[in-house]
Design a protein around this motif. Sequence first.
Motif, PDB file in Angstrom:
ATOM      1  N   VAL A  14      -0.739 -32.461  13.549  1.00 41.27           N
ATOM      2  CA  VAL A  14      -1.802 -33.457  13.666  1.00 41.27           C
ATOM      3  C   VAL A  14      -2.785 -33.290  12.514  1.00 41.27           C
ATOM      4  CG1 VAL A  14      -3.707 -34.233  15.126  1.00 41.27           C
ATOM      5  CG2 VAL A  14      -1.555 -33.509  16.168  1.00 41.27           C
TER       6      VAL A  14
ATOM      7  N   TYR B 120      -4.770 -36.111  20.387  1.00 43.62           N
ATOM      8  CA  TYR B 120      -3.654 -35.165  20.433  1.00 43.62           C
ATOM      9  C   TYR B 120      -4.037 -33.834  21.063  1.00 43.62           C
ATOM     10  CZ  TYR B 120      -0.658 -38.310  17.870  1.00 43.62           C
ATOM     11  OH  TYR B 120       0.101 -39.383  17.513  1.00 43.62           O
TER      12      TYR B 120
ATOM     13  N   ARG C 264      -2.963 -34.077  24.469  1.00 39.96           N
ATOM     14  CA  ARG C 264      -1.509 -33.955  24.516  1.00 39.96           C
ATOM     15  C   ARG C 264      -1.087 -32.491  24.329  1.00 39.96           C
ATOM     16  NH1 ARG C 264       3.406 -36.379  24.078  1.00 39.96           N
ATOM     17  NH2 ARG C 264       4.802 -35.448  22.532  1.00 39.96           N
TER      18      ARG C 264
ATOM     19  N   HIS D 149       3.419 -34.433  17.782  1.00 37.09           N
ATOM     20  CA  HIS D 149       3.178 -35.745  17.179  1.00 37.09           C
ATOM     21  C   HIS D 149       4.198 -36.776  17.668  1.00 37.09           C
ATOM     22  CE1 HIS D 149       5.947 -33.432  14.807  1.00 37.09           C
ATOM     23  NE2 HIS D 149       6.283 -34.449  14.063  1.00 37.09           N
TER      24      HIS D 149
END
Lengths: 261, 266
Positions: free
Chosen positions: B111, B121, B124, B162
């Motif tokens: 990222v 992210y 995530r 990603h």
Amino acid sequence: MRARRWSWIDLCTPAAFVIFVASWELICDFWNVSALLVPPPSQIALALWQETVHGALLYNLGVTLFETAVGFAIAAALGIGLGAIIAEVDWFKRAVYPYLIAFQTVPKIAIAPLLVLWFGFGMTSKIVIAVTIAVFPILINTIEGIWGTDRDRIDMVRAMRGSRWQVFWVVKFPTALPFIFAGLNVGIVFSLLGAVVGEFIGAQAGIGNLLIVANFRMDIATVFAVLVTLGVTGYALHLLMALIQRKVVFWGSTARGQDYV
Amino acid sequence: MRSSPAQARGPILDVRGLHKSYHTQAGDTVLALTDTSFQIGDGEFVAVVGPSGCGKSTLLKIFAGLLPRSGGDLFLHGEPITGPRSDVGVVFQDSVLLPWLTIVENVMLPVRIQKLDVAHYKERASDLLGRISGLSGFEERYPNELSGGMKQRAAICRGLIHDPAILLMDEPFGALDAMTRERMNAELQRIWMESKKTIFLITHSIGEAVFLADRVLVMSDRPGRIVEDLRIDLPRPRSLDDMGSDKFGVYANHIRSLLNAKGGVD
């Protein structure tokens, strides 16, 4: 949690000091060694006290430390910067690196008189000599550290579409840090050495100057006092670098760097 | 459930007549990979087995855009691969975590490199670390504080962060001990089923390939080429106990005989 328990092994270092100093004193006393050649520790301690309180030891030490610090800072910037460019840019490496290696084999002490001639009796020449001596271990270790970067680490960042710039800053430079610090550790002591050598050759102030003057006066106790100061200073600088290294390179892996005097 | 979606949506990875040769320092040309063609469908788990030095890793490096190919065509999502891509994730044999970054910083590296939205992210990352790889609570630790298996799970999270179209894995468990390796195989199957990713796995363990893959590509010794494309028809989720089943043994023996015939000699 409680600290490790004391054991006799902790006494070895201070005991060695006490035994060494005591035997020195006793030998001087017993065989009547001339204080003009080897003064006993008591006289050295006295001279150290005298020079610190009434003399100019601290002022001269300050001058030398200033030269050392400026020389080291320039050497560090030059060594890391130049080292990084040599390691990364092939044409620059080919143009510069062989000559640097050749120059590195010249004993830098031998060109110190020339540098004093060019840069005068002031602090500038001492700083230049300090830089000349200190830059090589930093430079070589930076290059070795960057070249030693694991192929997988480079591939990992490249596979993420990392640019060459990102590969350098994200992976190569941090990987080289333990090596760079090994170079800085040697470099700071070399910088002190360079400053003192410069002061030997010709200076108005500094601890090397003080030593030469005391030597001419046959004030050997002061000569030893200055040597003690020099030793302690060098060791303190080394400890300071080691401390900074532990803070910066906290993930460990202390690299055994190369000296390149 | 996951029966050959390749035909339905077209292949993710399309390899046609790929070959790769090296020039040695002595000036010779060595053919590492020759006439390799296959396709990988969306969500498929494909494993490659072959003797060491057969060009498996070369194949993966070409897919990752780390090595140029010498000839043939290579498409990801219909686009030719000309260099590293942001829709590919790679997991190496050693976890290759950077020791000066925390686990979550390591996972977030793609990222950071690709300058994506960090806040999005980050969520995530903790989801991947927690739900998928059971590493919650270790986000702020450094790699040196983790075991080999945990490091490799973190590396898998980094490969997935990603949301790549395909995850390339180069002998990801080769450096682990046998017990940890079996556990990691089971974990990887679960991660794959939950993340619904396409995975291309290189291994030299026949058992690992049969246990994990929908299809096993068997490669020959140098010059590397695919001698068989074997579909593994075992129900999911497979358990480690299934490795003792007859059907499993038939697949494993078949692959072993292929390897012995094509690559064992010489």
